[in-house]
Design an enzyme around this catalytic site. Structure first.
Site, PDB file in Angstrom:
ATOM      1  N   GLY A  60       0.858  -1.295   0.048  1.00 32.63           N
ATOM      2  CA  GLY A  60      -0.019  -0.009   0.090  1.00 32.63           C
ATOM      3  C   GLY A  60       0.699   1.269   0.088  1.00 32.63           C
ATOM      4  N   SER A  62       3.269   1.576  -2.156  1.00 36.88           N
ATOM      5  CA  SER A  62       3.935   1.768  -3.458  1.00 36.88           C
ATOM      6  C   SER A  62       3.077   2.808  -4.244  1.00 36.88           C
ATOM      7  CB  SER A  62       3.700   0.524  -4.264  1.00 36.88           C
ATOM      8  OG  SER A  62       2.315   0.229  -4.620  1.00 36.88           O
ATOM      9  N   PHE A  63       3.654   2.992  -5.278  1.00 33.44           N
ATOM     10  CA  PHE A  63       2.968   4.167  -6.203  1.00 33.44           C
ATOM     11  C   PHE A  63       1.636   4.073  -6.572  1.00 33.44           C
ATOM     12  CE2 PHE A  63       2.868   6.229 -10.628  1.00 33.44           C
ATOM     13  CZ  PHE A  63       2.688   7.459 -10.032  1.00 33.44           C
ATOM     14  N   THR A 134      -1.379  -5.812  -5.247  1.00 32.86           N
ATOM     15  CA  THR A 134      -0.752  -4.846  -6.249  1.00 32.86           C
ATOM     16  C   THR A 134       0.683  -5.196  -6.164  1.00 32.86           C
ATOM     17  OG1 THR A 134      -0.196  -3.005  -4.427  1.00 32.86           O
ATOM     18  CG2 THR A 134      -2.645  -3.253  -5.477  1.00 32.86           C
ATOM     19  N   SER A 135       1.228  -6.091  -5.273  1.00 30.15           N
ATOM     20  CA  SER A 135       2.848  -6.217  -5.039  1.00 30.15           C
ATOM     21  C   SER A 135       3.298  -6.812  -6.340  1.00 30.15           C
ATOM     22  CB  SER A 135       3.171  -6.936  -3.909  1.00 30.15           C
ATOM     23  OG  SER A 135       2.407  -6.294  -2.727  1.00 30.15           O
ATOM     24  N   LYS A 219       5.537 -11.548 -14.215  1.00 32.22           N
ATOM     25  CA  LYS A 219       4.162 -11.369 -14.229  1.00 32.22           C
ATOM     26  C   LYS A 219       3.137 -12.326 -14.836  1.00 32.22           C
ATOM     27  CE  LYS A 219       3.064  -7.986 -12.600  1.00 32.22           C
ATOM     28  NZ  LYS A 219       3.078  -7.596 -11.333  1.00 32.22           N
ATOM     29  N   LEU A 244       2.423   0.329 -18.773  1.00 32.23           N
ATOM     30  CA  LEU A 244       3.462   1.099 -17.970  1.00 32.23           C
ATOM     31  C   LEU A 244       2.779   2.098 -17.034  1.00 32.23           C
ATOM     32  CD1 LEU A 244       6.434   1.712 -17.280  1.00 32.23           C
ATOM     33  CD2 LEU A 244       6.649   3.188 -19.445  1.00 32.23           C
TER      34      LEU A 244
END
Length: 363
Positions: A60, A62-63, A134-135, A219, A244
């Site tokens: 949480g 992160s961008f 989201t990691s 991914k 991106l």
């Protein structure tokens, strides 16, 4: 997108995280001898009584994580954020202590939980209605910001996150942040290859390995592992394959993830496959898909808002991300272009229906 940050980027993200929560939660003065109420280890955590409005966001700080948490707050959710190492937890405490202020609103909590440990994940997710995973794992020491070993770690962590979600008594659905790179790397010489890349498209694992596209490989394998694990454990899952990620100060906030994504950028550009998405739009897509999973939303969704076309756009992107322009558009003539079209129609249709529904309800 989470990553193993540099010291400078880590501090910037955490400071932004604290400022954002100040806006969302409000502040009170610290009382003498009082602990920071927003942070706790998973083992000492009590289940919050927020019903369907309590969700968990991994990475949480992160961008993407920050943007998503901010959006969830604005939609009335209570958010539990996973901090996956003691150093980040201590940094949050230090920042809070230096401000001599703390959060009084229980809508936010941060818990210490390792993404590679079943027990701590299970405790962190318990009581939450949904999880946003989201990691991602990027390594600043790697040449591209992402090494082959990081891909293996990401796959294992994703499997554990999905299993933990399924094992809780409360989590009903999970939204996983994947990548457009899990869809676009295919052998363009094949005669029967579709010219349209959509939510049904998958990258070729052997091609990613041959080209040493470790971020794409990580991914790809992580998403496939998520689908396999979710199916085995009966968990409702949706994945968002993002272009991106861009947005205000994204270079300073997510440098290694950006570098990792851009490995192979010249070939992507030549084939019309270099796409970007603003972080706020990506966060909105996550929330929209999550809310629609109670109805019809399912499967994979491609998310982008711009395909980089022409040298002018490529140079503009290069300037924003702080790389030489030829890293994106230079030498692209070395590749035999096989122009493709990327389709995000599935996501656009879903979000359009959501907007129409909101408008009709207001009318």
């Amino acid at each position: 997108m989470g990553f193993i940050p540099t010291e400078e980027s880590k501090k910037m993200e955490i400071e932004e995280f604290m400022r954002m929560l100040v806006t969302c939660a409000g502040l009170n003065r610290r009382k003498d001898g009082e602990e920071f109420g927003g942070l706790m280890p998973a083992s000492s955590m009590e289940v919050d009584d927020y019903g369907d409005k309590l969700v968990c966001v991994t990475s949480g700080v992160s961008f993407l994580g920050l943007a998503l948490v901010d959006l969830l707050f604005s939609r009335g959710y209570s958010v539990r954020i996973i901090v996956d190492n003691a150093e980040d937890m201590e940094r949050l405490r230090e920042l809070e202590g230096s401000l001599e202020e703390r959060f009084s609103n229980r809508r936010f909590s941060a818990v210490l939980a390792k993404l590679t440990e079943d027990g701590s994940l299970l405790e962190a997710f318990e009581g939450c209605h949904g999880v946003f995973h989201t990691s991602a794992f990027t390594d600043p020491a790697g040449v591209s910001g992402y090494t082959k070993s990081m891909a293996e770690i990401e796959v294992k962590a994703t499997e554990k996150v999905i299993k933990a979600c399924a094992r809780t008594s409360s989590v009903r659905s999970c939204v996983l942040t994947s990548s457009l790179l899990a869809c676009i790397w295919r052998d363009g010489t094949l005669q029967d290859l579709s010219p349209v890349i959509n939510h049904e498209s998958w990258s070729d694992e052997c091609l990613c390995t041959d080209k040493k596209l470790w971020y794409a490989l990580g991914k790809l394998r992580a998403e496939k592992a998520a689908w396999r694990t979710a199916g085995d454990n009966g968990l409702k899952l949706a994945t968002i394959c993002s272009g991106l990620i861009t947005g205000p100060e994204f270079l300073n906030r997510s440098p290694t993830a950006t570098i990792a994504y851009l490995k192979g950028a010249q070939e992507m550009f030549a084939n019309g496959l270099l796409a970007t998405v603003d972080v706020s739009k990506l966060a909105e897509a996550h929330a929209c898909v999550f809310e629609a999973m109670n109805k019809t939303a399912s499967g994979r969704y491609i998310c982008f808002d711009r395909v980089i076309k022409g040298e002018a756009e490529a140079q503009e992107l290069a300037q924003k991300v702080g790389v030489p322009a030829n890293k994106i558009c230079g030498h692209s003539s070395n590749f035999i272009p096989c122009r493709f079209d990327i389709s995000n129609r599935k996501l656009v249709n879903l979000m359009s229906r959501t907007l129409r529904s909101c408008y009709n309800n207001q009318s």
